[in-house]
Scaffold this active site. Structure first.
Site, mmCIF file in Angstrom:
data_model
loop_
_atom_site.group_PDB
_atom_site.id
_atom_site.type_symbol
_atom_site.label_atom_id
_atom_site.label_comp_id
_atom_site.label_asym_id
_atom_site.label_seq_id
_atom_site.Cartn_x
_atom_site.Cartn_y
_atom_site.Cartn_z
ATOM 1 N N GLY A 22 0.728 -1.143 0.281
ATOM 2 C CA GLY A 22 -0.005 -0.072 0.041
ATOM 3 C C GLY A 22 0.878 1.239 0.053
ATOM 4 N N CYS A 23 0.364 2.465 -0.323
ATOM 5 C CA CYS A 23 1.090 3.542 -0.495
ATOM 6 C C CYS A 23 1.592 4.131 0.879
ATOM 7 C CB CYS A 23 0.241 4.720 -1.249
ATOM 8 S SG CYS A 23 -1.452 4.935 -0.649
ATOM 9 N N HIS A 24 0.646 4.384 2.111
ATOM 10 C CA HIS A 24 0.988 4.634 3.103
ATOM 11 C C HIS A 24 1.817 3.748 3.835
ATOM 12 C CE1 HIS A 24 -1.975 7.731 3.042
ATOM 13 N NE2 HIS A 24 -3.045 6.595 2.833
ATOM 14 N N ALA A 25 1.528 2.434 3.408
ATOM 15 C CA ALA A 25 2.454 1.534 4.272
ATOM 16 C C ALA A 25 4.008 1.415 3.688
ATOM 17 C CB ALA A 25 1.913 0.088 3.911
ATOM 18 N N SER A 26 3.955 1.654 2.292
ATOM 19 C CA SER A 26 5.356 1.722 1.661
ATOM 20 C C SER A 26 6.386 2.586 2.355
ATOM 21 C CB SER A 26 5.398 1.779 0.051
ATOM 22 O OG SER A 26 4.765 0.694 -0.420
#
Length: 314
Positions: free
Chosen positions: A115-119
Site C-alpha cells: 500500500g502507498c502509506h505502508a510503503s
C-alpha cells in the site's frame, strides 16, 4: 523475449497507470479484455492464464476470486489490493525491504503489492528496527498526507467536479483507527503493536508523505539524530529508487515547509531525518501512484522476470 501481461481491472486508477508504464516497452505484449467482457469470468480466466504476469487492480474480494481462477503454474500474479499483503505464500513486493527480498520476489508466483502509506512507513522504520535503534515493542504514531488520487476514480471525480468547499482543506480520515494498511505496516517493520495512524487527504492530485515523530528516549540509549540518518543511509546504500537526504536537509529547512509532491512522476522515495536534542521526525515521501502503487508493481514485475529493475521507470 516478449512477455504477455494482463491487467485485471484495467480501467481503475492503478490499472490505467500500469498501462501507461508498459505502453512504451518493446518487451511486453499487453493482453486486453473487451469492454463487454470485463465481468465475464471465463474470459478473465482465459486471459489470466495466458499471461506471464497478471496484475490484479481490483477490490479485495475480486482479487481473491481472480487468484482462484489461476490454473497455469507459469502465471505470476501481482496483486495491488490489500487482500494478500500478509498472507503466507505471497511475497511482499518491496524489493528494498531487506537483503533477501529481491530473491523472494524473483522466485514467487504470488506477489502482493504494498500500500502507498505502508510503503512509506515501512521504508522509514524498518531500517531502525533492523539496526536495533527502535525496539519492536515501541509504541509509535504516524501521520500521512496524500493527494486525492489515492481514493480512486470516485474521489478524483468528487474533487475535480468542484463546488464542495469542504474539499478545499485537508481532511483527516480513518478515525476508527483501523486503517487497512496497518497489518502490513506491523508485519513488515517488525513492530509488535500497530501504530496510531492518522492519514489525511489533501486538495492536490498526487504525492504522499508519512511522518513518524519519535522522542530520542524511545530509541536505544545514546541514540542521536545522526545515528538514525546513518542507519537509513546504510540500509539503502546502492538502491536505485531510495534517496536518503542529508540530516536536517538544508534546502527543506531554508524553504520552511516540506514539499509533499517532491517525488511526483517518479518511482523514487526520499527519506528525511529532522532532529533536535530530544526529538526527531523521520519522513518518507513518494508518489502515491508511482512507488505507492503502479510503479512499485512494474518494479516487482521487472525483478520477478530478471530484467533491469528500473526498466520503464524513472
Amino acid at each position: 523475449m516478449t512477455y504477455a501481461v494482463f491487467v485485471d481491472g484495467q480501467e481503475g486508477t492503478t490499472g490505467l497507470r500500469i498501462h501507461e508504464y508498459l505502453a512504451a516497452r518493446q518487451d511486453v505484449e499487453v493482453l486486453r479484455i473487451d469492454a463487454d467482457k470485463r465481468k465475464d469470468p471465463a474470459e478473465r480466466a482465459r486471459l489470466l492464464n495466458a499471461a506471464d504476469v497478471a496484475f490484479l487492480c481490483l477490490p479485495d474480494a475480486a482479487s481473491r476470486e481472480a487468484a482462484a481462477m489461476i490454473s497455469n503454474p507459469r502465471t505470476c500474479l501481482i496483486d495491488a489490493s490489500t487482500a494478500h499483503r500478509t498472507v503466507p505464500g505471497w511475497a511482499f513486493g518491496l524489493p528494498e525491504l531487506c537483503k533477501s527480498q529481491r530473491e523472494a520476489i524473483r522466485t514467487a508466483k504470488r506477489i502482493a503489492n504494498p500500500g502507498c502509506h505502508a510503503s512509506a512507513f515501512i521504508l522509514a522504520l524498518r531500517p531502525l528496527v533492523d539496526a536495533g535503534l527502535l525496539a519492536p515493542e515501541a509504541l509509535v504514531s504516524a501521520t500521512s498526507i496524500t493527494g486525492y488520487s489515492g481514493g480512486g476514480k470516485g474521489m478524483i471525480g468528487e474533487y475535480e467536479a468542484g463546488g464542495n468547499t469542504k474539499l478545499l482543506s485537508p481532511r483527516p480520515y480513518a478515525l476508527g483507527l483501523a486503517h487497512k494498511h496497518l497489518p502490513e505496516m506491523m508485519a513488515h517493520t517488525g513492530l509488535k503493536t500497530a501504530p496510531v495512524f492518522m492519514p489525511i487527504v489533501g486538495n492536490f492530485y498526487k504525492g504522499l508523505a508519512v511522518t513518524v515523530p519519535l522522542h530520542l528516549s524511545q530509541l536505544r540509549a545514546g541514540t542521536q539524530a545522526e545515528q538514525v540518518q546513518q542507519a537509513l543511509a546504510a540500509h539503502y546504500e546502492g538502491e536505485r529508487f531510495i534517496r536518503v537526504m542529508p540530516l536536517r536537509d538544508a534546502d527543506t529547512l531554508a524553504e520552511g515547509f516540506f514539499d509533499v509532491q517532491g517525488c511526483n512522476d517518479t518511482n523514487r522515495v526520499d527519506l528525511f531525518v529532522f532532529g533536535s536534542e530530544t526529538q526527531i521526525l523521520v519522513m518518507a515521501r513518494l508518489d502515491n501512484l508511482g512507488k505507492g502503487a503502479s510503479g512499485a508493481a512494474v518494479q516487482a514485475m521487472n525483478v520477478h522476470l530478471g530484467l533491469e529493475e528500473s526498466l520503464g521507470l524513472v
